[in-house]
Every structure is written in C-alpha cells, then in structure tokens.
Design an enzyme around this catalytic site. Sequence first.
Site, PDB file in Angstrom:
ATOM      1  N   ILE A  48      -3.866  28.884  40.995  1.00 34.43           N
ATOM      2  CA  ILE A  48      -3.518  30.228  40.516  1.00 34.43           C
ATOM      3  C   ILE A  48      -2.133  30.171  39.891  1.00 34.43           C
ATOM      4  CG2 ILE A  48      -3.209  32.651  41.145  1.00 34.43           C
ATOM      5  CD1 ILE A  48      -4.736  32.068  43.718  1.00 34.43           C
ATOM      6  N   ASN A  70      -2.967  36.447  54.072  1.00 36.02           N
ATOM      7  CA  ASN A  70      -2.634  35.739  52.849  1.00 36.02           C
ATOM      8  C   ASN A  70      -1.349  34.926  52.976  1.00 36.02           C
ATOM      9  OD1 ASN A  70      -3.103  35.023  50.124  1.00 36.02           O
ATOM     10  ND2 ASN A  70      -1.653  36.561  49.444  1.00 36.02           N
ATOM     11  N   LYS A 108      -6.360  24.847  55.512  1.00 37.73           N
ATOM     12  CA  LYS A 108      -7.269  25.700  54.740  1.00 37.73           C
ATOM     13  C   LYS A 108      -8.722  25.436  55.101  1.00 37.73           C
ATOM     14  CE  LYS A 108      -4.073  28.034  52.691  1.00 37.73           C
ATOM     15  NZ  LYS A 108      -3.960  29.485  52.879  1.00 37.73           N
ATOM     16  N   TYR A 131      -1.873  20.907  54.432  1.00 36.47           N
ATOM     17  CA  TYR A 131      -2.368  22.087  53.734  1.00 36.47           C
ATOM     18  C   TYR A 131      -3.897  22.079  53.672  1.00 36.47           C
ATOM     19  CZ  TYR A 131      -2.915  25.642  50.100  1.00 36.47           C
ATOM     20  OH  TYR A 131      -3.283  26.770  49.400  1.00 36.47           O
TER      21      TYR A 131
END
Length: 172
Positions: A108, A11, A79, A75
């Site tokens: 989130i 994570n 991912k 990024y």
Amino acid sequence: PTKRIDILINNAGIASSCSLGDTTEQELDMVINTNLKGTYFMCQEVANYFIHNSIKGNILNISSVSGKRPAITPYMLSKNGIISLTQGIAKKFIKYGIVVNGLAPGPIATGMLNVEGKNLNYDNSPSKRFADAKEIANWAVILVSDLGKMIVGETIFITGGCGNLTYDDIQY
C-alpha cells in the site's frame, strides 16, 4: 444518545528489517507483541464487552499478504497468526452475533513503505502498482456493514497479485 462500541478494527502494526538468521529476540518480541499479541487482547476485550452488553458487533483484523507467505520474518509470522486468530475468534463468537473477518493488503502506498505522493507505480507487483489506502478502507467499510454480515471468519486479500499470483516480488 448512549455511546457504545460496535466495531473494532485492529490496524496496529510494525515491521522490522530482520529475517531468519539475523533476528534478535528483542526484535521478534517487539513485532509479535504489537502485531499479534495486541490484536489478540484487543479482540478478547472488545468481544467480552460485546457479549456483556448484548451487542452484535464487528471485529475486523488487518493482516497482510505477508501472512500468506512462508514465514521467515517476525512480520510474516505475526500476520500469519492474525489470519489464524481471525478464524478462531470468528468461530468462537459468531454464536453471539459478533462478526469477525480480516483484510490482508499487499503493498500500500503509505509511509510504512516510504511511498509518498500520488505515484502508485510499483514494478514488482503483477498489477504494476501499489494499492491506495482508500481502496483498503472501502473494503473495511463493506466488511463491517450490513453488506458483510454473511462473511464470517474470512480474510480478504487485496494484493494486486503480490503473493497470490507470484512470490517473486521479495527475496528469501
């Protein structure tokens, strides 16, 4: 009781504000090294540990809905790589009873997005809100439990519609 590892959840992740056209090599390396290279080598180390110790463990890689988008940032690229890596590792190690999957959250309510408090409102999302971190954690628990043993090599997208139903929540 003997202590052992039987679950790895990757994570770690960082983002940068750069995009194709203004990215430095240093920014690209920083994001790729943390997000993708770190995940790769953690998976390798723990999978070898599982095999050496005959452990039928779980590996859960945290990607992002950004990994489903056409990649124009370090990024997004990192991912996207995690989603593909998850499939490859799952294929390689399921024969040892090692279950590998991924989670790809959308926005989130966390410090990474500078969202504080209990207000989950987010107008750019089709669902009109951010996900709560507990919602993502609940899916992680499912995927590494006996409930998730037949889910192999999949990345579950938990996005509120961002990136699934629309790509217009970000600029290209």
